[in-house]
Structure formats: C-alpha cells, structure tokens
Design a protein around this motif. Sequence first.
Motif, PDB file in Angstrom:
ATOM      1  N   ILE A  95       0.846  -1.199   0.000  1.00 13.01           N
ATOM      2  CA  ILE A  95       0.000   0.000   0.000  1.00 13.01           C
ATOM      3  C   ILE A  95       0.881   1.250   0.000  1.00 13.01           C
ATOM      4  O   ILE A  95       1.779   1.383   0.836  1.00 13.01           O
ATOM      5  CB  ILE A  95      -0.933   0.016   1.226  1.00 13.01           C
ATOM      6  CG1 ILE A  95      -1.650  -1.329   1.367  1.00 13.01           C
ATOM      7  CG2 ILE A  95      -1.922   1.150   1.115  1.00 13.01           C
ATOM      8  CD1 ILE A  95      -2.462  -1.737   0.175  1.00 13.01           C
ATOM      9  N   ASP A  96       0.590   2.149  -0.914  1.00 10.89           N
ATOM     10  CA  ASP A  96       1.300   3.420  -1.046  1.00 10.89           C
ATOM     11  C   ASP A  96       0.812   4.386   0.037  1.00 10.89           C
ATOM     12  O   ASP A  96      -0.389   4.643   0.166  1.00 10.89           O
ATOM     13  CB  ASP A  96       1.033   3.985  -2.449  1.00 10.89           C
ATOM     14  CG  ASP A  96       1.814   5.245  -2.733  1.00 10.89           C
ATOM     15  OD1 ASP A  96       2.542   5.724  -1.839  1.00 10.89           O
ATOM     16  OD2 ASP A  96       1.692   5.761  -3.861  1.00 10.89           O
ATOM     17  N   LEU A  97       1.761   4.939   0.813  1.00  8.45           N
ATOM     18  CA  LEU A  97       1.430   5.932   1.846  1.00  8.45           C
ATOM     19  C   LEU A  97       2.094   7.275   1.547  1.00  8.45           C
ATOM     20  O   LEU A  97       2.353   8.058   2.460  1.00  8.45           O
ATOM     21  CB  LEU A  97       1.873   5.439   3.230  1.00  8.45           C
ATOM     22  CG  LEU A  97       1.201   4.185   3.765  1.00  8.45           C
ATOM     23  CD1 LEU A  97       1.715   3.866   5.166  1.00  8.45           C
ATOM     24  CD2 LEU A  97      -0.318   4.337   3.802  1.00  8.45           C
ATOM     25  N   SER A  98       2.373   7.531   0.284  1.00  5.74           N
ATOM     26  CA  SER A  98       3.026   8.792  -0.075  1.00  5.74           C
ATOM     27  C   SER A  98       2.064   9.966   0.102  1.00  5.74           C
ATOM     28  O   SER A  98       0.860   9.791   0.326  1.00  5.74           O
ATOM     29  CB  SER A  98       3.526   8.730  -1.519  1.00  5.74           C
ATOM     30  OG  SER A  98       2.442   8.537  -2.415  1.00  5.74           O
ATOM     31  N   ALA A  99       2.605  11.169  -0.027  1.00  2.00           N
ATOM     32  CA  ALA A  99       1.820  12.376   0.249  1.00  2.00           C
ATOM     33  C   ALA A  99       0.621  12.530  -0.671  1.00  2.00           C
ATOM     34  O   ALA A  99      -0.435  13.046  -0.267  1.00  2.00           O
ATOM     35  CB  ALA A  99       2.729  13.601   0.139  1.00  2.00           C
ATOM     36  N   SER A 100       0.747  12.070  -1.924  1.00  2.00           N
ATOM     37  CA  SER A 100      -0.355  12.243  -2.875  1.00  2.00           C
ATOM     38  C   SER A 100      -1.586  11.420  -2.516  1.00  2.00           C
ATOM     39  O   SER A 100      -2.681  11.696  -3.020  1.00  2.00           O
ATOM     40  CB  SER A 100       0.109  11.874  -4.290  1.00  2.00           C
ATOM     41  OG  SER A 100       0.607  10.544  -4.319  1.00  2.00           O
ATOM     42  N   MET A 101      -1.440  10.413  -1.638  1.00  2.00           N
ATOM     43  CA  MET A 101      -2.601   9.611  -1.225  1.00  2.00           C
ATOM     44  C   MET A 101      -3.553  10.420  -0.355  1.00  2.00           C
ATOM     45  O   MET A 101      -4.640   9.954  -0.009  1.00  2.00           O
ATOM     46  CB  MET A 101      -2.137   8.357  -0.482  1.00  2.00           C
ATOM     47  CG  MET A 101      -1.461   7.321  -1.352  1.00  2.00           C
ATOM     48  SD  MET A 101      -2.598   6.521  -2.503  1.00  2.00           S
ATOM     49  CE  MET A 101      -3.500   5.432  -1.411  1.00  2.00           C
ATOM     50  N   ASP A 102      -3.165  11.638   0.019  1.00  2.00           N
ATOM     51  CA  ASP A 102      -4.043  12.516   0.801  1.00  2.00           C
ATOM     52  C   ASP A 102      -4.971  13.332  -0.080  1.00  2.00           C
ATOM     53  O   ASP A 102      -5.795  14.102   0.415  1.00  2.00           O
ATOM     54  CB  ASP A 102      -3.171  13.450   1.663  1.00  2.00           C
ATOM     55  CG  ASP A 102      -3.948  14.048   2.817  1.00  2.00           C
ATOM     56  OD1 ASP A 102      -4.908  13.405   3.286  1.00  2.00           O
ATOM     57  OD2 ASP A 102      -3.606  15.164   3.254  1.00  2.00           O
ATOM     58  N   THR A 103      -4.869  13.177  -1.402  1.00  2.00           N
ATOM     59  CA  THR A 103      -5.714  13.929  -2.336  1.00  2.00           C
ATOM     60  C   THR A 103      -7.171  13.502  -2.201  1.00  2.00           C
ATOM     61  O   THR A 103      -7.488  12.309  -2.199  1.00  2.00           O
ATOM     62  CB  THR A 103      -5.247  13.697  -3.787  1.00  2.00           C
ATOM     63  OG1 THR A 103      -3.867  14.028  -3.893  1.00  2.00           O
ATOM     64  CG2 THR A 103      -6.061  14.529  -4.758  1.00  2.00           C
ATOM     65  N   ARG A 104      -8.067  14.482  -2.106  1.00  2.00           N
ATOM     66  CA  ARG A 104      -9.495  14.200  -1.912  1.00  2.00           C
ATOM     67  C   ARG A 104     -10.221  14.285  -3.257  1.00  2.00           C
ATOM     68  O   ARG A 104     -10.888  15.289  -3.567  1.00  2.00           O
ATOM     69  CB  ARG A 104     -10.092  15.187  -0.913  1.00  2.00           C
ATOM     70  CG  ARG A 104      -9.432  15.145   0.468  1.00  2.00           C
ATOM     71  CD  ARG A 104     -10.012  16.206   1.394  1.00  2.00           C
ATOM     72  NE  ARG A 104     -11.426  16.012   1.622  1.00  2.00           N
ATOM     73  CZ  ARG A 104     -11.946  15.206   2.556  1.00  2.00           C
ATOM     74  NH1 ARG A 104     -11.141  14.510   3.350  1.00  2.00           N
ATOM     75  NH2 ARG A 104     -13.252  15.105   2.695  1.00  2.00           N
ATOM     76  N   ASP A 105     -10.087  13.247  -4.064  1.00  2.00           N
ATOM     77  CA  ASP A 105     -10.744  13.241  -5.375  1.00  2.00           C
ATOM     78  C   ASP A 105     -11.619  12.005  -5.577  1.00  2.00           C
ATOM     79  O   ASP A 105     -12.074  11.748  -6.694  1.00  2.00           O
ATOM     80  CB  ASP A 105      -9.701  13.337  -6.491  1.00  2.00           C
ATOM     81  CG  ASP A 105      -8.735  12.157  -6.504  1.00  2.00           C
ATOM     82  OD1 ASP A 105      -8.675  11.419  -5.492  1.00  2.00           O
ATOM     83  OD2 ASP A 105      -8.034  11.962  -7.518  1.00  2.00           O
ATOM     84  N   LEU A 106     -11.853  11.235  -4.520  1.00  2.00           N
ATOM     85  CA  LEU A 106     -12.719  10.064  -4.597  1.00  2.00           C
ATOM     86  C   LEU A 106     -13.890  10.234  -3.643  1.00  2.00           C
ATOM     87  O   LEU A 106     -13.872  11.117  -2.773  1.00  2.00           O
ATOM     88  CB  LEU A 106     -11.934   8.792  -4.260  1.00  2.00           C
ATOM     89  CG  LEU A 106     -10.769   8.425  -5.186  1.00  2.00           C
ATOM     90  CD1 LEU A 106     -10.090   7.153  -4.704  1.00  2.00           C
ATOM     91  CD2 LEU A 106     -11.239   8.263  -6.623  1.00  2.00           C
ATOM     92  N   GLU A 107     -14.893   9.389  -3.806  1.00  2.00           N
ATOM     93  CA  GLU A 107     -16.072   9.443  -2.940  1.00  2.00           C
ATOM     94  C   GLU A 107     -16.155   8.182  -2.085  1.00  2.00           C
ATOM     95  O   GLU A 107     -15.834   7.076  -2.547  1.00  2.00           O
ATOM     96  CB  GLU A 107     -17.352   9.578  -3.764  1.00  2.00           C
ATOM     97  CG  GLU A 107     -17.510  10.946  -4.409  1.00  2.00           C
ATOM     98  CD  GLU A 107     -18.880  11.115  -5.046  1.00  2.00           C
ATOM     99  OE1 GLU A 107     -19.680  10.142  -4.985  1.00  2.00           O
ATOM    100  OE2 GLU A 107     -19.155  12.196  -5.597  1.00  2.00           O
ATOM    101  N   LEU A 108     -16.578   8.371  -0.852  1.00  2.00           N
ATOM    102  CA  LEU A 108     -16.803   7.268   0.074  1.00  2.00           C
ATOM    103  C   LEU A 108     -18.131   7.507   0.777  1.00  2.00           C
ATOM    104  O   LEU A 108     -18.287   8.502   1.500  1.00  2.00           O
ATOM    105  CB  LEU A 108     -15.666   7.176   1.100  1.00  2.00           C
ATOM    106  CG  LEU A 108     -15.759   6.034   2.109  1.00  2.00           C
ATOM    107  CD1 LEU A 108     -15.754   4.677   1.411  1.00  2.00           C
ATOM    108  CD2 LEU A 108     -14.614   6.101   3.113  1.00  2.00           C
ATOM    109  N   ASP A 109     -19.097   6.627   0.543  1.00  2.00           N
ATOM    110  CA  ASP A 109     -20.441   6.775   1.105  1.00  2.00           C
ATOM    111  C   ASP A 109     -21.078   8.099   0.700  1.00  2.00           C
ATOM    112  O   ASP A 109     -21.731   8.784   1.500  1.00  2.00           O
ATOM    113  CB  ASP A 109     -20.413   6.653   2.637  1.00  2.00           C
ATOM    114  CG  ASP A 109     -19.951   5.291   3.100  1.00  2.00           C
ATOM    115  OD1 ASP A 109     -20.190   4.306   2.366  1.00  2.00           O
ATOM    116  OD2 ASP A 109     -19.333   5.198   4.181  1.00  2.00           O
ATOM    117  N   GLY A 110     -20.845   8.483  -0.561  1.00  2.00           N
ATOM    118  CA  GLY A 110     -21.482   9.689  -1.090  1.00  2.00           C
ATOM    119  C   GLY A 110     -20.799  10.982  -0.729  1.00  2.00           C
ATOM    120  O   GLY A 110     -21.279  12.064  -1.124  1.00  2.00           O
ATOM    121  N   ALA A 111     -19.695  10.943  -0.009  1.00  2.00           N
ATOM    122  CA  ALA A 111     -18.991  12.164   0.379  1.00  2.00           C
ATOM    123  C   ALA A 111     -17.563  12.116  -0.139  1.00  2.00           C
ATOM    124  O   ALA A 111     -16.978  11.042  -0.299  1.00  2.00           O
ATOM    125  CB  ALA A 111     -18.995  12.317   1.904  1.00  2.00           C
TER     126      ALA A 111
END
Length: 331
Positions: A95-111
């Motif tokens: 699993i990648d834990l780099s800084a870019s994984m903090d990007t908020r461009d996906l949805e989880l439970d509609g948010a």
Amino acid sequence: MFEFAWPAALLLLPLPWLLRWLLPAAERPARALQVAFLPRLKRLDSEHEALVHAPRSAAPLILIWLLLVMACARPQLLGAPLPPLSSGRDMMLAIDLSASMDTRDLELDGAASDRLSVVKHWLSELIGQRGGDRLGLILFGDKAYVQSPLTYDLDSVSTWLNEAFIGLAGRDTAIGDAIGLAIKRLNAQPANSRVLLLVTDGANTAGTMSPIQAARIASDAHIRIFTVGVGAEGGGQSDLLSILEGDSDPASDLDEATLQEIAKLTGGDYFRVSDSAALQQMIERIEQLEPSQRADRASREAKPLYPWPLALALLLSALWSSRPVRRRMHA
C-alpha cells in the motif's frame, strides 16, 4: 486418546542390560593395608553386595529407568480433532502511503474522501472475503516496510492497515523497493500461490530498484502482481485547487504505463480504481485466482504428560541416593 509422540525412544529400554552384557566387569583394586578389623569389613562388604544384587533392591533402579524412557517417548493425551486449514492463497498487499494519497478526489459513502481512506475501506472488504488465505501487509513511501508477515489472522492485518497514515513510510513513492520486499517474503511459498496486490496513485520517485527490474525478478520467481492505480480520472475539486496554486495535477502523476507493464510481465492485471464499479471488477478478478493446494492434514490438540514420569523418576532417584545417609544416621 493416549499415545507416545516419540515411540522410538522405547527402544532404549534394554540398554542397561545390553551394556552389562557387552562391557567387561570392573576390576576391584587389591587392598594394600591390613587392619585389625578387616574381617568385620569383609563381612559388611559381602552384606552390601548381597543387598545391591538382590532383586528387591534393584527394583527401584529398574523403575527409575522405565520412567525416564517413558518420559523420553513423550506421552500425551490427544483431544478432539481440530478443523483443518482451508487451502488458499498467499497474498502480500503493498500500500502506497506517499503524500499524494491525501488527495481528496474520490467518494466514500457519497462524500468526498481522500484516496487512502477509500483504499482502506475497500481493502478491508477484500480482506474480509479472504477466508482460508494468508495475507501480509507492506507499507511503502520513501522506503518499503513489512507491517505484517503472511498470516491467517486477517483481523490483525485489517487493523494494521486501518492504523496506517500518510507519511508513515515517507512522502515519496518507492514502487520498485515494495515489489522487491514482496519477492523476498513470497519466494519461499508455493509457486502457484504467490500473489502481490500493489496499490499506488503515483510514479516511482524513490528507492534503489526500478519497478520494471523488480517485475522481471518477480516473474522469474513466479509471483503474479496485480497493480491498482488509485485516483479519479480527470481530477477533482482539490486537484483544481492544487493546479491554481501552481502544483501539478495529482491525477496526472499516476504512471499507468509502468503499472500495466508490471502486470503484463508477471501475468497479472492492472486496474484503475476511480469508482465502486472498478473496485468490484478488481475483486471479482482476484477471486478467479487458483488457490494453492495445501494438504489438509487432520490435527488434534495434544496435552503433554512427560513431566509426570520425569518428576517421579527424579523423586525416586533422590530417595535412592539418600539411602547411605539415612543408614549412617541410624548406625
């Protein structure tokens, strides 16, 4: 059910009699001194020999030897049969834990949600469906680390995954090193069950090994790699904010060509996870993997009993050794 774990140890039972038969008798040194009470000493000596060679006096020694041999054979009580382990796969999750994984461009439970949170969510679901498999966890950033070795304890793997956070292994992305570490962990496993699920949202920017070189080594080791690219196609709101601030588009950082080549070299597949449909497709594809055929040997819980004959032998030995002391005390 009673049994001996090492029944071959019972072959030692006749050893003392064999040694007595094969070895020559010990010679007694001649007496050089003449003392006035020599007849009395001779009489005591003959009484002692008669006592030692009497069958009744030898019985404790025989019993001690029997108890020691029985302890060596490791007696044990077997309980009810335990359910055999199911045949399954040996799969490492990187699993990648780099800084870019903090990007908020996906949805989880509609948010809107960051990439790592979404990865944790669907990987937890995937782990929950892996009954009978052994899973291991590798976390990577600047370097790659084994968070969990291969284990059947899937709850612990899920817990360690959910406790991971951005920057735990560094801010960059060492994809090649993560593959190399997975090779080291999987190389000792059956060839038809060596699987690596590599999850990243960027390109290789750190580490000592290139991803393609590592993939070729994995292919030689018969390790199948499934690569997963994380991130919304075209970017999201926070991506636009990053672009306005002068940063690059996070969605464009994903090196899909390299991830596809890694999967191709190792006989795996590449998946782009940007929504729940792509996630479900990935899970179904992994379900099609052929499980490794481990022998389902029946096992039982064993309760060892050897301390009892061993303790009794030591107690009898102590009592036998204290006989001359007791005899002198009563003389």
